[in-house]
Design a protein around this motif. Structure first.
Motif, PDB file in Angstrom:
ATOM      1  N   VAL A 263       0.886  -1.249  -0.052  1.00 43.79           N
ATOM      2  CA  VAL A 263      -0.025  -0.046  -0.021  1.00 43.79           C
ATOM      3  C   VAL A 263       0.849   1.285   0.121  1.00 43.79           C
ATOM      4  O   VAL A 263       2.063   1.150   0.328  1.00 43.79           O
ATOM      5  N   ALA A 264       0.148   2.446  -0.272  1.00 41.02           N
ATOM      6  CA  ALA A 264       1.072   3.429  -0.441  1.00 41.02           C
ATOM      7  C   ALA A 264       1.846   4.042   0.844  1.00 41.02           C
ATOM      8  O   ALA A 264       2.986   4.420   0.760  1.00 41.02           O
ATOM      9  N   VAL A 265       1.168   3.786   2.088  1.00 41.14           N
ATOM     10  CA  VAL A 265       1.702   4.166   3.381  1.00 41.14           C
ATOM     11  C   VAL A 265       1.945   2.889   4.106  1.00 41.14           C
ATOM     12  O   VAL A 265       0.945   2.182   4.331  1.00 41.14           O
ATOM     13  N   GLU A 266       3.068   2.381   4.665  1.00 40.81           N
ATOM     14  CA  GLU A 266       3.266   1.199   5.156  1.00 40.81           C
ATOM     15  C   GLU A 266       4.094   1.389   6.842  1.00 40.81           C
ATOM     16  O   GLU A 266       5.170   2.204   6.501  1.00 40.81           O
ATOM     17  N   PRO A 267       3.384   0.860   7.785  1.00 40.11           N
ATOM     18  CA  PRO A 267       2.188   0.142   7.769  1.00 40.11           C
ATOM     19  C   PRO A 267       0.857   0.823   7.304  1.00 40.11           C
ATOM     20  O   PRO A 267       1.073   2.381   7.290  1.00 40.11           O
ATOM     21  N   MET A 268      -0.180   0.121   7.052  1.00 34.73           N
ATOM     22  CA  MET A 268      -1.384   0.899   6.538  1.00 34.73           C
ATOM     23  C   MET A 268      -1.677   1.711   7.648  1.00 34.73           C
ATOM     24  O   MET A 268      -1.844   1.287   8.773  1.00 34.73           O
TER      25      MET A 268
END
Length: 320
Positions: A263-268
């Motif tokens: 996903v774009a930012v990890e962690p979600m």
């Protein structure tokens, strides 16, 4: 050499060994390093081993003795390569260590979207089959992938591995690549333009790197060009998709499924747009395609080899 490993746990939670590093100098291991801890921990380092640490101007300035950044990853977008080069810092990555594993995850996601194995198994374990009046039941539409067209965006080593598996499943493959790759073409695998791929593929799978050019590659406009009811897979980088657009397309029924390991930012984050579509045909795993024991063993072996080659004066896997 003073060697510092800044995020040791994610690559090796205890089932592998860092011992080989001791042959190259003194070793300090940190399971995790917060952004505000980087400067102190790299102050005396000659070699830094890291995965997701951001190597910007400030981090590099905090490490005046740094000679090598040994990445435990294939991607190197976390490093300001121009700033590293100005300071004479070599950057090495680990290419292709997880190719079979990412291809495996790509089809794990696809098969789950098509057959809902996990949900049906949970139903059986909850007694639904015991209570069934029929010998067989299914709670979701079941989809056959043989005869479907898979569109592969990015035809590097992973894209090529995915194409081979797809052909074995009886799928036709269309692929899009920045360069011509006639050697990858055959009766059931053909290179096409991006728009043609979107228009003709039943399933689109992403295997391109994260670059300014690929940021938001699959946005609302791209999804509008896809077949109604197409599926989308992303095992590359989360930034390749506009997550709001994907969620909206799932909710509207334009996309019949979405599977992702990134996903774009990890962690979600809790406000991820993708969570708005959690009741649709969506499967998201927590960036684990690369993390099999076999892949992580190859990863660390290559990191050790990169460090050895650098010390011996012939660096390998240098990125620039």
């Amino acid at each position: 050499m003073n060697i510092v490993v800044l995020d040791a746990y994610v690559n090796n939670p205890g089932d592998l060994s860092w011992k080989q590093l001791e042959a190259f100098g003194s070793v300090t291991l940190y399971d995790r390093t917060a952004p505000d801890e980087v400067a102190f921990r790299v102050a005396d380092a000659n070699i830094a081993v890291s995965n997701k640490i951001t190597w910007d101007e400030a981090a590099l300035d905090a490490a005046p003795n740094l000679e090598l950044i040994a990445l435990t990853s294939t991607g190197f977008n976390v490093v300001d390569l121009d700033a590293a080069q100005r300071r004479g810092v070599t950057v090495c990555n680990v290419p292709a260590y997880s190719t079979p594993d990412v291809a495996q995850m790509t089809f794990a996601l696809l098969l789950e979207l098509c057959l809902h194995v996990g949900a049906h198994s949970r139903g059986v374990m909850n007694g639904e089959w015991v209570r069934s009046i029929d010998f067989s039941y299914w709670d979701y539409p079941l989809v056959e992938i043989a005869g479907k067209t898979l569109g592969i965006v990015g035809m590097g080593s992973i894209g090529q591995a995915v194409a081979r598996v797809a052909n074995a499943f009886g799928m036709d493959v269309l692929f899009n690549s920045r360069s011509a790759k006639p050697a990858c073409e055959n009766e059931h695998c053909r290179q096409v333009g991006f728009d043609e791929l979107l228009a003709r593929a039943d399933i689109v799978t992403l295997h391109a790197p994260a670059t300014p050019e690929t940021n938001g590659l699959i946005d609302a406009a791209a999804i509008a060009k896809m077949k109604d009811g197409a599926m989308l897979l992303n095992t590359a980088r989360g930034t390749l998709v506009d997550e709001r657009a994907v969620a909206d397309a799932l909710i509207a029924g334009k996309l019949s499924g979405f599977g992702a390991d990134v996903v774009a930012v990890e962690p979600m984050t809790q406000n991820s747009p993708l969570l708005d579509a959690k009741d649709k045909n969506i499967v998201i795993t927590p960036h684990i395609a690369w993390a099999t024991h076999e892949a992580r063993t190859r990863l660390l072996d290559t990191v050790f080899a990169n460090i050895r080659a650098f010390i011996e004066g012939h660096p390998q896997n240098v990125v620039s």
